[in-house]
Scaffold this motif. Structure first.
Motif, mmCIF file in Angstrom:
data_model
loop_
_atom_site.group_PDB
_atom_site.id
_atom_site.type_symbol
_atom_site.label_atom_id
_atom_site.label_comp_id
_atom_site.label_asym_id
_atom_site.label_seq_id
_atom_site.Cartn_x
_atom_site.Cartn_y
_atom_site.Cartn_z
ATOM 1 N N GLU A 71 0.882 -1.178 -0.175
ATOM 2 C CA GLU A 71 0.129 -0.061 0.023
ATOM 3 C C GLU A 71 0.999 1.299 0.005
ATOM 4 O O GLU A 71 0.286 2.472 0.061
ATOM 5 N N ASN A 72 2.020 1.063 -0.153
ATOM 6 C CA ASN A 72 3.133 2.246 -0.015
ATOM 7 C C ASN A 72 2.922 2.768 1.482
ATOM 8 O O ASN A 72 3.268 4.306 1.484
ATOM 9 N N ASN A 73 2.361 2.238 2.633
ATOM 10 C CA ASN A 73 2.298 2.881 3.843
ATOM 11 C C ASN A 73 3.676 2.451 4.395
ATOM 12 O O ASN A 73 3.570 1.733 5.438
ATOM 13 N N LEU A 74 4.788 2.918 4.284
ATOM 14 C CA LEU A 74 6.002 2.802 4.507
ATOM 15 C C LEU A 74 6.245 2.765 6.087
ATOM 16 O O LEU A 74 6.804 2.257 6.948
ATOM 17 N N PRO A 75 5.840 4.007 6.684
ATOM 18 C CA PRO A 75 5.858 4.497 8.126
ATOM 19 C C PRO A 75 5.134 3.158 9.044
ATOM 20 O O PRO A 75 5.818 2.727 9.798
ATOM 21 N N GLU A 76 4.088 2.956 8.540
ATOM 22 C CA GLU A 76 3.130 1.997 9.447
ATOM 23 C C GLU A 76 3.858 0.505 8.965
ATOM 24 O O GLU A 76 3.902 -0.310 10.028
ATOM 25 N N ALA A 77 4.547 0.346 7.839
ATOM 26 C CA ALA A 77 5.149 -1.044 7.555
ATOM 27 C C ALA A 77 6.175 -1.312 8.507
ATOM 28 O O ALA A 77 6.654 -2.388 9.014
ATOM 29 N N LEU A 78 6.980 -0.020 8.657
ATOM 30 C CA LEU A 78 8.148 -0.044 9.426
ATOM 31 C C LEU A 78 7.860 -0.460 11.153
ATOM 32 O O LEU A 78 8.515 -1.258 11.764
ATOM 33 N N ALA A 79 6.939 0.230 11.389
ATOM 34 C CA ALA A 79 6.315 0.218 12.909
ATOM 35 C C ALA A 79 5.847 -1.244 13.100
ATOM 36 O O ALA A 79 6.193 -1.889 14.131
ATOM 37 N N GLN A 80 5.140 -1.947 12.112
ATOM 38 C CA GLN A 80 4.768 -3.288 12.145
ATOM 39 C C GLN A 80 5.876 -4.046 12.041
ATOM 40 O O GLN A 80 5.769 -5.128 12.875
ATOM 41 N N LEU A 81 6.935 -3.989 11.403
ATOM 42 C CA LEU A 81 8.100 -4.747 11.375
ATOM 43 C C LEU A 81 8.971 -4.950 12.729
ATOM 44 O O LEU A 81 9.210 -6.056 13.208
ATOM 45 N N HIS A 82 8.995 -3.770 13.583
ATOM 46 C CA HIS A 82 9.529 -3.639 14.657
ATOM 47 C C HIS A 82 8.725 -4.450 15.810
ATOM 48 O O HIS A 82 9.199 -5.060 16.685
ATOM 49 N N ARG A 83 7.315 -4.062 15.599
ATOM 50 C CA ARG A 83 6.455 -4.851 16.634
ATOM 51 C C ARG A 83 6.493 -6.181 16.403
ATOM 52 O O ARG A 83 6.731 -6.976 17.443
ATOM 53 N N THR A 84 6.732 -6.837 15.324
ATOM 54 C CA THR A 84 6.738 -8.061 15.045
ATOM 55 C C THR A 84 7.893 -8.835 15.375
ATOM 56 O O THR A 84 8.002 -10.177 15.823
ATOM 57 N N ASP A 85 9.127 -7.814 15.351
ATOM 58 C CA ASP A 85 10.616 -8.382 15.691
ATOM 59 C C ASP A 85 10.432 -9.009 16.980
ATOM 60 O O ASP A 85 11.115 -9.855 17.760
ATOM 61 N N GLN A 86 9.788 -8.043 17.754
ATOM 62 C CA GLN A 86 9.519 -8.171 19.297
ATOM 63 C C GLN A 86 8.753 -9.529 19.714
ATOM 64 O O GLN A 86 9.145 -10.354 20.621
ATOM 65 N N LEU A 87 7.835 -9.723 18.860
ATOM 66 C CA LEU A 87 7.292 -11.041 19.370
ATOM 67 C C LEU A 87 8.034 -12.206 18.786
ATOM 68 O O LEU A 87 7.905 -13.260 19.452
ATOM 69 N N ARG A 88 8.745 -12.021 17.828
ATOM 70 C CA ARG A 88 9.583 -13.333 17.157
ATOM 71 C C ARG A 88 10.570 -13.645 18.340
ATOM 72 O O ARG A 88 10.910 -14.870 18.458
ATOM 73 N N HIS A 89 11.073 -12.683 19.418
ATOM 74 C CA HIS A 89 11.836 -13.104 20.371
ATOM 75 C C HIS A 89 11.169 -14.436 21.267
ATOM 76 O O HIS A 89 12.233 -15.064 21.939
ATOM 77 N N ALA A 90 9.929 -14.466 21.217
ATOM 78 C CA ALA A 90 9.506 -15.434 22.348
ATOM 79 C C ALA A 90 9.544 -17.043 21.669
ATOM 80 O O ALA A 90 9.081 -17.723 22.495
ATOM 81 N N LEU A 91 9.918 -17.042 20.279
ATOM 82 C CA LEU A 91 9.853 -18.304 19.864
ATOM 83 C C LEU A 91 11.286 -19.035 20.212
ATOM 84 O O LEU A 91 12.094 -18.266 20.388
ATOM 85 N N THR A 92 11.396 -20.254 19.831
ATOM 86 C CA THR A 92 12.619 -21.155 20.139
ATOM 87 C C THR A 92 12.598 -22.254 19.016
ATOM 88 O O THR A 92 11.709 -22.534 18.546
ATOM 89 N N GLY A 93 13.786 -22.761 18.870
ATOM 90 C CA GLY A 93 13.881 -23.688 18.145
ATOM 91 C C GLY A 93 13.529 -23.667 16.649
ATOM 92 O O GLY A 93 13.676 -22.376 16.118
ATOM 93 N N PRO A 94 13.173 -24.730 16.009
ATOM 94 C CA PRO A 94 12.296 -24.511 14.770
ATOM 95 C C PRO A 94 11.498 -23.516 14.416
ATOM 96 O O PRO A 94 11.427 -23.074 13.354
ATOM 97 N N ALA A 95 10.649 -23.265 15.417
ATOM 98 C CA ALA A 95 9.597 -22.106 15.245
ATOM 99 C C ALA A 95 10.454 -20.869 14.973
ATOM 100 O O ALA A 95 9.697 -20.182 14.186
ATOM 101 N N LEU A 96 11.459 -20.586 15.714
ATOM 102 C CA LEU A 96 11.965 -19.314 15.703
ATOM 103 C C LEU A 96 12.686 -19.322 14.350
ATOM 104 O O LEU A 96 12.739 -18.154 13.649
#
Length: 339
Positions: A71-96
């Motif tokens: 959608e070319n909404n790059l500011p929101e895309a960047l914020a979403q990427l940072h939020r999701t990176d934080q969620l990813r840290h809770a995963l381990t092993g093959p899921a990570l």
């Protein structure tokens, strides 16, 4: 205006008054759904239901970032990427590792949109190595994700006008997909036997890569260097002699290559006759429409080279009208020819 172009226009006008149907059982399949199902099954088998659900949640959040990029909404895309990176840290092993592969892809998409091509390609190359590692650990379907990332890298090369790199990568991909020979695919770890485990995805991916080449060809018909004759010599001429029409998909691709080759091997008149036959073939499923669009764009390109100019317009109008009425793009919208 030459007679064969007038005849082509007349036959095309006659063709667009008859219903074009697709034989039962030959309609488009949902390759994305099949790919997702395979990955879901592999992930669940390794990490269980809870691990699967946690990883899938992170994956869907990365997909939201990709949607914002589209959608070319790059500011929101960047914020979403940072939020999701934080969620990813809770995963381990093959899921990570599973989620990390989609993280690299999502960030690569973002940097592609911000025109930081080298950063985007670097992330996608990291994904190639991680995908190969996951494939060795049981996620065999990721080989198709890896090919998709190579297609994305080729697309980035094309967007920044590095067509030599894009063309070379796509030609090497075609060789791997139809003949099983892996060379020039950025990493050495490729197994053709893994492709053969899922024939439907294998055939769909071969078609997807050739369709990507055809799309570049369509946009470059008038290019001073990468014109239609270049694509004939660099891609189609050899592929026609090498491709074995052993499946429904390969028969269609072979026939399309035959039509393309006839322009140079026979004559423009023979090419136009063959285009009409290809368009009239009711066994060709709708997901091959972009190949049809390429042929029609080439017919317009050829028509524009003829004189007088005022006689060209009825031919071009007829071709465009046929495309609007009977050919849709992958999104289901009426096709608009590039030529």
């Amino acid at each position: 205006m030459t007679t064969h172009l007038q005849t082509f226009a007349e036959k095309l006008s006659a063709l667009d008054r008859r219903p074009l149907t697709v034989a039962d059982g030959l309609k488009s399949y949902n390759g994305e759904a099949l790919f997702a199902a395979l990955l879901n099954n592999e992930l669940r088998a390794q990490v269980g239901d809870a691990g699967h659900d946690a990883a899938r949640h992170v994956l869907l959040e990365y997909f939201q970032a990709v949607l914002r990029c589209r959608e070319n909404n790059l500011p929101e895309a960047l914020a979403q990427l940072h939020r999701t990176d934080q969620l990813r840290h809770a995963l381990t092993g093959p899921a990570l590792d599973y989620a990390t592969l989609f993280q690299l892809s999502a960030w690569g998409n973002y940097y592609y949109k911000t025109r930081e091509a080298d950063r985007a390609i670097g992330l996608l190359r990291q994904g190639l190595y991680l995908s190969a590692d996951l494939e060795r650990r049981g996620f065999g379907a990721f080989i198709y994700r890896r090919i998709e990332q190579l297609q994305n890298i080729a697309n980035i090369h094309g967007k920044r006008q590095d067509f030599d790199a894009a063309h070379e990568l796509l030609r090497n991909l075609l060789t791997f997909l139809h003949a099983g020979r892996a060379q020039g695919l950025l990493i050495a770890d490729w197994d053709a036997a893994t492709l053969a485990q899922t024939p439907i995805l294998h055939e769909g991916t071969l078609h997807s890569v050739l369709r990507q080449v055809a799309d570049l060809n369509t946009r470059h018909l008038d290019h001073p260097v990468y014109h239609d004759a270049f694509y004939h010599q660099y891609f189609y001429q050899d592929l026609l002699t090498q491709l074995e029409p052993t499946t429904y998909n390969r028969v269609i691709l072979y026939n399309w290559l035959y039509v393309k080759n006839s322009y140079y091997a026979d004559s423009p008149a023979a090419f136009l006759d063959n285009v009409l036959e290809f368009l009239a073939d009711e066994a060709i499923a709708p997901h091959y429409n972009m190949l049809k669009a390429n042929l029609l764009s080439q017919a317009i390109w050829y028509c524009r080279q003829q004189a007088p100019a005022e006689a060209q317009q009825p031919i071009i109008t007829s071709i465009r009208g046929f495309a609007r009425q009977y050919i849709t793009d992958p999104g289901g919208q009426a096709i608009r020819l590039a030529a």
